[in-house]
Design a protein around this motif. Structure first.
Motif, PDB file in Angstrom:
ATOM      1  N   THR A  57       4.764   4.614  -4.702  1.00  0.00           N
ATOM      2  CA  THR A  57       3.660   5.187  -3.927  1.00  0.00           C
ATOM      3  C   THR A  57       2.426   5.393  -4.791  1.00  0.00           C
ATOM      4  O   THR A  57       1.306   5.379  -4.279  1.00  0.00           O
ATOM      5  CB  THR A  57       4.074   6.531  -3.298  1.00  0.00           C
ATOM      6  N   ASP A  61      -0.972   4.404  -3.137  1.00  0.00           N
ATOM      7  CA  ASP A  61      -1.608   5.595  -2.575  1.00  0.00           C
ATOM      8  C   ASP A  61      -2.562   6.232  -3.573  1.00  0.00           C
ATOM      9  O   ASP A  61      -2.309   6.217  -4.775  1.00  0.00           O
ATOM     10  CB  ASP A  61      -0.557   6.639  -2.163  1.00  0.00           C
ATOM     11  N   GLY A 198       6.332  -2.805  -0.133  1.00  0.00           N
ATOM     12  CA  GLY A 198       7.222  -1.933   0.623  1.00  0.00           C
ATOM     13  C   GLY A 198       7.131  -2.254   2.101  1.00  0.00           C
ATOM     14  O   GLY A 198       6.091  -2.693   2.612  1.00  0.00           O
ATOM     15  N   GLU A 199       8.223  -2.003   2.810  1.00  0.00           N
ATOM     16  CA  GLU A 199       8.308  -2.411   4.213  1.00  0.00           C
ATOM     17  C   GLU A 199       7.212  -1.807   5.078  1.00  0.00           C
ATOM     18  O   GLU A 199       6.700  -2.461   5.989  1.00  0.00           O
ATOM     19  CB  GLU A 199       9.684  -2.030   4.771  1.00  0.00           C
ATOM     20  N   ALA A 200       6.841  -0.547   4.813  1.00  0.00           N
ATOM     21  CA  ALA A 200       5.839   0.120   5.652  1.00  0.00           C
ATOM     22  C   ALA A 200       4.515  -0.637   5.641  1.00  0.00           C
ATOM     23  O   ALA A 200       3.879  -0.799   6.688  1.00  0.00           O
ATOM     24  CB  ALA A 200       5.640   1.560   5.176  1.00  0.00           C
ATOM     25  N   LEU A 201       4.083  -1.096   4.473  1.00  0.00           N
ATOM     26  CA  LEU A 201       2.826  -1.838   4.373  1.00  0.00           C
ATOM     27  C   LEU A 201       3.023  -3.307   4.700  1.00  0.00           C
ATOM     28  O   LEU A 201       2.163  -3.918   5.353  1.00  0.00           O
ATOM     29  CB  LEU A 201       2.216  -1.689   2.980  1.00  0.00           C
ATOM     30  N   ASP A 202       4.126  -3.870   4.263  1.00  0.00           N
ATOM     31  CA  ASP A 202       4.355  -5.301   4.496  1.00  0.00           C
ATOM     32  C   ASP A 202       4.431  -5.626   5.980  1.00  0.00           C
ATOM     33  O   ASP A 202       4.108  -6.742   6.394  1.00  0.00           O
ATOM     34  CB  ASP A 202       5.660  -5.748   3.831  1.00  0.00           C
ATOM     35  N   ASN A 203       4.856  -4.658   6.792  1.00  0.00           N
ATOM     36  CA  ASN A 203       5.119  -4.921   8.196  1.00  0.00           C
ATOM     37  C   ASN A 203       3.854  -5.069   9.035  1.00  0.00           C
ATOM     38  O   ASN A 203       3.852  -5.816  10.017  1.00  0.00           O
ATOM     39  CB  ASN A 203       5.991  -3.799   8.779  1.00  0.00           C
ATOM     40  N   ASP A 204       2.748  -4.356   8.655  1.00  0.00           N
ATOM     41  CA  ASP A 204       1.586  -4.413   9.549  1.00  0.00           C
ATOM     42  C   ASP A 204       0.214  -4.321   8.866  1.00  0.00           C
ATOM     43  O   ASP A 204      -0.810  -4.437   9.531  1.00  0.00           O
ATOM     44  CB  ASP A 204       1.675  -3.305  10.602  1.00  0.00           C
ATOM     45  N   HIS A 205       0.155  -4.121   7.555  1.00  0.00           N
ATOM     46  CA  HIS A 205      -1.138  -3.897   6.913  1.00  0.00           C
ATOM     47  C   HIS A 205      -1.852  -5.211   6.569  1.00  0.00           C
ATOM     48  O   HIS A 205      -1.225  -6.171   6.102  1.00  0.00           O
ATOM     49  CB  HIS A 205      -0.973  -3.073   5.639  1.00  0.00           C
ATOM     50  N   ASN A 261       2.860  11.330   1.690  1.00  0.00           N
ATOM     51  CA  ASN A 261       4.243  10.837   1.783  1.00  0.00           C
ATOM     52  C   ASN A 261       5.204  11.992   2.030  1.00  0.00           C
ATOM     53  O   ASN A 261       6.296  12.031   1.461  1.00  0.00           O
ATOM     54  CB  ASN A 261       4.619  10.094   0.500  1.00  0.00           C
ATOM     55  N   LEU A 264       8.740  11.094   3.045  1.00  0.00           N
ATOM     56  CA  LEU A 264       9.537  10.572   1.941  1.00  0.00           C
ATOM     57  C   LEU A 264       9.991  11.693   1.019  1.00  0.00           C
ATOM     58  O   LEU A 264      11.155  11.745   0.605  1.00  0.00           O
ATOM     59  CB  LEU A 264       8.723   9.535   1.165  1.00  0.00           C
TER      60      LEU A 264
END
Length: 401
Positions: A57, A61, A198-205, A261, A264
């Motif tokens: 992070t 971040d 990371g999945e959170a960013l890879d998925n939609d950013h 976060n 997390l």
């Protein structure tokens, strides 16, 4: 206190006349050492895993982020920007525009979180280090960098001006939409790079430069969504919060990396607490053998106890002897367990005997707080167990010996 300690020490270092008692005592001491060792290693391993997760992070971040308390944007005046430039403790800051977007390429579509950043963004975060294909979007160019999973859904070529992605964003305004075709702004961009953060960013950013995204959204130059800050190591965060609230008239929300976060952090802290209680439960079970060994010692030493009573030792004194013997076993066993655990943790840090992958050793962290926590746990539980065993000595047991 000297008399009970002296007798307890003699009992501790001398062998019992019954071999079974010696074996049971040895097993109980080993169980104390192993229980302490396991608890310390588990906490140290989780501390390392927690630090590893949070280090990710720190790449993506900022140290601080401000967002509007109401609405979606902040209007940044020249005077406010000048005050931001004069803030002590701020190493760098980046102006950012954020909006939901709809991506389309060759009949394939994907929802995305579009983020327009200025040239200072890479001074605030290390997002460019997550690029594994292509490069970070150039300043002033209609280029974007997208997450691995977004690129996978669109199956788009990287660095190819013949493969442009269409980006659509809602038009700002109020009132009812009568013509859906006029509800979106649209522009095309070349995919300059793909990141994996990371999945959170890879998925939609999807990241682009702020000029391109601002033009797509019809934002004035001074209209932004958020501001992200990188602080100096000696920065006073509380003081900076007060100064930022003063600059923006308390119309902002300020979050640090932990608050960004919070889910997390809560998950990691909850898992850490759960592991501590599970390992403590195992330690409590191990202490049952310790109580049993002390009771066996009491039975084996009945004649000695009778002799001590005849010589004038009171019942509390005799109980204190057994308690002190048990306490010494706990103190020594706990110390040995922590020492062995510390050696294993240091060896793992230096040589990485246990790997996650071929190139990544399992992360562990040596922390003094874990030593204090583990030793305090074994001492408290062990002393309670020793006291419980000592109460088995009563006047009837002495008289029947």
């Amino acid at each position: 206190m000297q008399f009970p300690y002296y007798i307890a020490k003699r009992y501790l270092i001398s062998k019992s006349g019954t071999n079974a008692v010696n074996i049971i005592t040895l097993v109980s001491v080993v169980s104390i050492i192993l229980g302490t060792l396991v608890l310390f290693i588990v906490l140290s391993a989780f501390s390392g895993l927690k630090e590893f997760n949070l280090s990710i992070t720190s790449i993506i971040d900022p140290d601080l982020k401000i967002a509007p308390a109401s609405g979606k944007t902040i209007t940044l005046s020249p005077d406010q920007e000048q005050q931001l430039n004069s803030l002590k403790g701020v190493a760098s800051y980046s102006k950012i525009i954020e909006e939901r977007a709809y991506l389309e390429y060759d009949g394939r579509t994907s929802l995305a979180f579009l983020k327009g950043v200025d040239e200072q963004y890479l001074d605030v975060t290390q997002m460019d280090s997550t690029i594994f294909v292509g490069y970070w979007p150039s300043t002033g160019e209609p280029e974007v960098s997208m997450g691995l999973l977004v690129r996978k859904r669109l199956s788009i070529n990287v660095g190819d001006y013949g493969s442009l992605v269409t980006i659509m964003t809602p038009k700002p305004g109020t009132g009812q939409i009568t013509d859906p075709t006029q509800a979106f702004n649209s522009s095309k961009a070349m995919v300059s790079g793909v990141f994996q953060a990371g999945e959170a960013l890879d998925n939609d950013h999807v990241f682009g430069n702020i000029d391109f995204v601002g033009s797509l959204l019809d934002y004035p130059v001074n209209q932004i969504s958020t501001i992200e800050f990188k602080l100096n190591p000696d920065a006073d965060e509380d003081n900076l919060r007060e100064e930022l609230n003063a600059i923006f008239n308390n119309n902002i929300i300020i979050k640090n990396r932990i608050e960004l976060n919070d889910a997390l952090y809560k998950m990691l802290n909850t898992e850490n607490l759960a592991l501590y209680f599970i390992c403590t439960l195992v330690l409590i079970i191990a202490l049952f053998s310790f109580v049993g060994s002390l009771i066996m010692i009491i039975v084996d030493k009945r004649k000695h106890i009778k002799t001590l009573s005849d010589l004038g030792a009171t019942l509390p004194t005799i109980r204190k002897i057994i308690f002190t013997q048990g306490a010494l076993m706990i103190v020594i066993g706990g110390a040995v367990g922590i020492l062995l655990g510390a050696i294993l943790i240091v060896l793992q840090q230096q040589f990485g005997f246990i790997p996650i992958t071929a190139e990544l050793p399992y992360p562990v962290k040596f922390e003094v707080i874990n030593i204090v926590l583990v030793y305090a746990t074994i001492l408290i539980l062990g002393f309670l167990a020793a006291r419980l065993a000592a109460t088995r000595i009563n006047r009837k047991l002495i008289e029947d010996s």
